[in-house]
Design a protein around this motif. Sequence first.
Motif, PDB file in Angstrom:
ATOM      1  N   HIS A 184     -32.527  18.037  43.599  1.00  0.00           N
ATOM      2  CA  HIS A 184     -31.221  18.629  43.274  1.00  0.00           C
ATOM      3  C   HIS A 184     -31.009  18.705  41.760  1.00  0.00           C
ATOM      4  CE1 HIS A 184     -29.251  17.810  47.462  1.00  0.00           C
ATOM      5  NE2 HIS A 184     -30.273  18.643  47.505  1.00  0.00           N
ATOM      6  N   ARG A 192     -24.552  33.270  37.815  1.00  0.00           N
ATOM      7  CA  ARG A 192     -23.456  32.590  38.536  1.00  0.00           C
ATOM      8  C   ARG A 192     -23.980  31.890  39.780  1.00  0.00           C
ATOM      9  NH1 ARG A 192     -19.283  37.255  38.343  1.00  0.00           N
ATOM     10  NH2 ARG A 192     -18.341  36.859  36.331  1.00  0.00           N
ATOM     11  N   ALA A 206     -24.957  27.026  42.593  1.00  0.00           N
ATOM     12  CA  ALA A 206     -25.835  26.298  43.517  1.00  0.00           C
ATOM     13  C   ALA A 206     -26.039  24.856  43.069  1.00  0.00           C
ATOM     14  CB  ALA A 206     -27.177  27.013  43.628  1.00  0.00           C
ATOM     15  N   ARG A 207     -25.942  24.606  41.764  1.00  0.00           N
ATOM     16  CA  ARG A 207     -26.156  23.249  41.253  1.00  0.00           C
ATOM     17  C   ARG A 207     -24.875  22.626  40.702  1.00  0.00           C
ATOM     18  NH1 ARG A 207     -31.823  22.397  40.551  1.00  0.00           N
ATOM     19  NH2 ARG A 207     -32.556  23.167  42.552  1.00  0.00           N
ATOM     20  N   ARG A 227     -17.765  37.221  42.078  1.00  0.00           N
ATOM     21  CA  ARG A 227     -17.577  35.824  41.644  1.00  0.00           C
ATOM     22  C   ARG A 227     -18.404  34.854  42.479  1.00  0.00           C
ATOM     23  NH1 ARG A 227     -15.652  34.239  37.003  1.00  0.00           N
ATOM     24  NH2 ARG A 227     -14.979  36.162  36.053  1.00  0.00           N
ATOM     25  N   GLN A 228     -18.646  35.201  43.729  1.00  0.00           N
ATOM     26  CA  GLN A 228     -19.399  34.310  44.625  1.00  0.00           C
ATOM     27  C   GLN A 228     -20.581  35.087  45.213  1.00  0.00           C
ATOM     28  OE1 GLN A 228     -18.714  31.095  45.405  1.00  0.00           O
ATOM     29  NE2 GLN A 228     -16.767  30.878  44.353  1.00  0.00           N
ATOM     30  N   PRO A 229     -21.641  35.306  44.413  1.00  0.00           N
ATOM     31  CA  PRO A 229     -22.771  36.077  44.938  1.00  0.00           C
ATOM     32  C   PRO A 229     -23.491  35.289  46.035  1.00  0.00           C
ATOM     33  CG  PRO A 229     -23.066  35.453  42.619  1.00  0.00           C
ATOM     34  CD  PRO A 229     -21.825  34.811  43.069  1.00  0.00           C
ATOM     35  N   PHE A 230     -24.292  35.892  46.906  1.00  0.00           N
ATOM     36  CA  PHE A 230     -24.811  37.210  46.680  1.00  0.00           C
ATOM     37  C   PHE A 230     -24.573  38.199  47.839  1.00  0.00           C
ATOM     38  CE2 PHE A 230     -28.271  37.037  49.732  1.00  0.00           C
ATOM     39  CZ  PHE A 230     -28.495  35.709  49.902  1.00  0.00           C
ATOM     40  N   ALA A 268     -21.599  40.757  47.555  1.00  0.00           N
ATOM     41  CA  ALA A 268     -21.696  41.521  46.303  1.00  0.00           C
ATOM     42  C   ALA A 268     -22.814  42.555  46.419  1.00  0.00           C
ATOM     43  CB  ALA A 268     -21.954  40.578  45.136  1.00  0.00           C
ATOM     44  N   GLU A 297     -33.156  35.436  53.181  1.00  0.00           N
ATOM     45  CA  GLU A 297     -33.458  35.494  51.750  1.00  0.00           C
ATOM     46  C   GLU A 297     -34.708  34.662  51.440  1.00  0.00           C
ATOM     47  OE1 GLU A 297     -30.868  34.192  53.242  1.00  0.00           O
ATOM     48  OE2 GLU A 297     -29.829  32.687  52.036  1.00  0.00           O
ATOM     49  N   TYR A 343     -33.770  30.916  47.107  1.00  0.00           N
ATOM     50  CA  TYR A 343     -32.312  31.078  47.116  1.00  0.00           C
ATOM     51  C   TYR A 343     -31.629  30.080  48.052  1.00  0.00           C
ATOM     52  CZ  TYR A 343     -32.528  35.171  44.173  1.00  0.00           C
ATOM     53  OH  TYR A 343     -32.728  35.999  43.098  1.00  0.00           O
ATOM     54  N   TRP A 362     -33.391  26.876  48.530  1.00  0.00           N
ATOM     55  CA  TRP A 362     -33.862  25.652  47.869  1.00  0.00           C
ATOM     56  C   TRP A 362     -32.998  25.283  46.674  1.00  0.00           C
ATOM     57  CZ3 TRP A 362     -35.487  25.208  42.800  1.00  0.00           C
ATOM     58  CH2 TRP A 362     -36.080  23.990  42.454  1.00  0.00           C
ATOM     59  N   VAL A 363     -32.535  26.280  45.948  1.00  0.00           N
ATOM     60  CA  VAL A 363     -31.864  26.045  44.665  1.00  0.00           C
ATOM     61  C   VAL A 363     -30.544  25.280  44.819  1.00  0.00           C
ATOM     62  CG1 VAL A 363     -30.498  28.183  44.568  1.00  0.00           C
ATOM     63  CG2 VAL A 363     -31.413  27.206  42.455  1.00  0.00           C
ATOM     64  N   HIS A 364     -29.988  25.222  46.024  1.00  0.00           N
ATOM     65  CA  HIS A 364     -28.688  24.573  46.208  1.00  0.00           C
ATOM     66  C   HIS A 364     -28.806  23.041  46.264  1.00  0.00           C
ATOM     67  CE1 HIS A 364     -27.674  28.663  47.518  1.00  0.00           C
ATOM     68  NE2 HIS A 364     -26.488  28.367  47.071  1.00  0.00           N
ATOM     69  N   ALA A 365     -27.945  22.382  45.501  1.00  0.00           N
ATOM     70  CA  ALA A 365     -27.899  20.916  45.534  1.00  0.00           C
ATOM     71  C   ALA A 365     -26.931  20.484  46.631  1.00  0.00           C
ATOM     72  CB  ALA A 365     -27.466  20.387  44.173  1.00  0.00           C
ATOM     73  N   LEU A 366     -27.251  20.821  47.855  1.00  0.00           N
ATOM     74  CA  LEU A 366     -26.386  20.541  49.010  1.00  0.00           C
ATOM     75  C   LEU A 366     -27.259  20.149  50.190  1.00  0.00           C
ATOM     76  CD1 LEU A 366     -24.141  23.749  48.828  1.00  0.00           C
ATOM     77  CD2 LEU A 366     -23.384  21.456  48.245  1.00  0.00           C
ATOM     78  N   ARG A 388     -20.627  26.159  53.409  1.00  0.00           N
ATOM     79  CA  ARG A 388     -20.279  26.949  52.217  1.00  0.00           C
ATOM     80  C   ARG A 388     -20.493  28.441  52.488  1.00  0.00           C
ATOM     81  NH1 ARG A 388     -20.585  27.378  46.375  1.00  0.00           N
ATOM     82  NH2 ARG A 388     -22.065  29.021  45.934  1.00  0.00           N
ATOM     83  N   LEU A 416     -34.053  21.989  52.043  1.00  0.00           N
ATOM     84  CA  LEU A 416     -33.248  21.351  50.999  1.00  0.00           C
ATOM     85  C   LEU A 416     -33.573  19.875  50.772  1.00  0.00           C
ATOM     86  CD1 LEU A 416     -29.917  23.047  51.995  1.00  0.00           C
ATOM     87  CD2 LEU A 416     -30.988  23.246  49.767  1.00  0.00           C
TER      88      LEU A 416
END
Lengths: 225, 321
Positions: free
Chosen positions: A66, A88, A93-94, B154-157, B160, B208, B212, B214-218, B226, B320
């Motif tokens: 993370h 953005r 995401a982080r 504001r909240q991609p993707f 948008a 995706e 896209y 993997w990049v989330h820290a969740l 989300r 993740l």
Amino acid sequence: MLQLHALSKHYGTNHVLRGLDAQFLPGRVYGIIGENGAGKTTLFRCIAGLLGFEGEITGPGSNFRHHLGFLQTNNYFFPKMTGREYLRLLCQARHAPAVKLDERNVFDLPLDDYAETYSTGMQKKLALLGVLLQQNEVLILDEPFNGVDIQSNILITAIIRALKTKGKTVLISSHIFSTLSATCDEIYLLREGAFVRRVLPADYAGLEQEMEDVTVGDRVDRLGL
Amino acid sequence: MRNYFQLQLRIVQRFLTEWRLAPWLVALVVPVLFVLGSLLLLERTAYAALAIMVLSWSGFAWLSGSQRNYFLRITYPGATYRKIRLWENTVIILPIVLLFVGKGLGAVVRPEASGVAWWYWGALALVQGLVGTAMAYRVVGGRASLKLPTPFSRQPFEFAVGFRRAWWLLVFAIFLLIMGVRAQNFELGAFAWFMTVFGALNFYQKPEPGFYVWVHALSGRQLLLRKLRIGNVHLLILGLPFVLTLLVAFPARWLLVVVGLVLASAYLTLFIVAKYAAYPNEIDLVNAFIIAFGFVVPPLMIFLIPYYFKRAALRLQLVLS
């Protein structure tokens, strides 16, 4: 500290990584070099958790991925997504603040244009900027200098040095030796999936000469130009 | 050109084989299903012809994708490229033109039925085919500098990107909404609204690339929640002009509008959780049928959504963790 212990990866009988052991410390920059197909990208994808593997990878914190920034060799951009939206998305995401994007756009990218219309070098810079804005603790930069112009090359080198002083752990792969020798504290030579040498700055010149000898050899003569 | 179409055929055959369907059977069943299904639809609803036209237009839009056409242009000489695109569009529009012409001829045989409208629809389909072909012949990338502003930036993707790709659907839906209000036809207005709802589901159709997610820290569950939250808020924004217009123009039908809102949200929720339950693969044919069944029998979604949600959270967690 990012640590690899007996890291292996194979596809059927094809062993891409063979029992890698290494320690990557905060505040240091590590170069990974090797021929095409040596396993560099596979190694990076294993560390990022995008590929399964055997062995162990441990990093700082409970879930270091993370806090891991990954610049890939080839970055995918959705059609009709602007550069600003890409930044953005990566920040959100982080949980990093996606503010002052124009000010922080150090590569002067046209952020309101669609990312798919960027040149190869611009796409690389956009992807790198996204990774940098995420404020990660560990950064993997796979070919960060590929396709970028000479000015950006200089800027990226300065950014990598700044990351080092901020205490980040940075892993870079590059086919341009001078960019590695200018930034790295250590270089690992990856050959057929194994680290065959670990080289310190004092030996960089020797390594470059050795690589030239091995790589070039009599190949130019064989062309019969 | 022949090689190109042979290759396309082989690709289709590979897809069908992956889905465990016999290509020869599909070749036999699909035309029959198209004719019977279309005729049944045309008999049952006045808007079926419109729906068929919208479907064929989405086919043209897909075939006119810039990356695909750029590849074709650099691979084939100009004349071959134009022929390929003409044939591709013909494959889409010809069955539809024949369908409308067939309906028109049927009306001639049965003088009690008026067949004029079918000839108009046939002509419209031909015009659509010509416009679709003109789209293919335009200079690829020539519109790349045009950037469509979107309220979803504001909240991609998903929204948008999807909004910019399917803006024409929204324009068409608004046109239908205006027609519906002018003709005091609630059903047409509601149909226009749900055209955008199904358009929005399409934004989530393709999985995706792994980066896209993997990049989330969740965690997987957090990321899914989300996605659902952002998706539903965006869907509400997209549908707002339709909802408000329907409420103002048909105040007595307010309850139906509220039901529509709940249904739209449930459709999107089911589609998103089903998408990630299959991630990183696309939704397979069996699950596509289950989802379609859930759409037709909405109470089923009470069971389907939690079922797919659990699977989706686990799937995402794999990427993740």
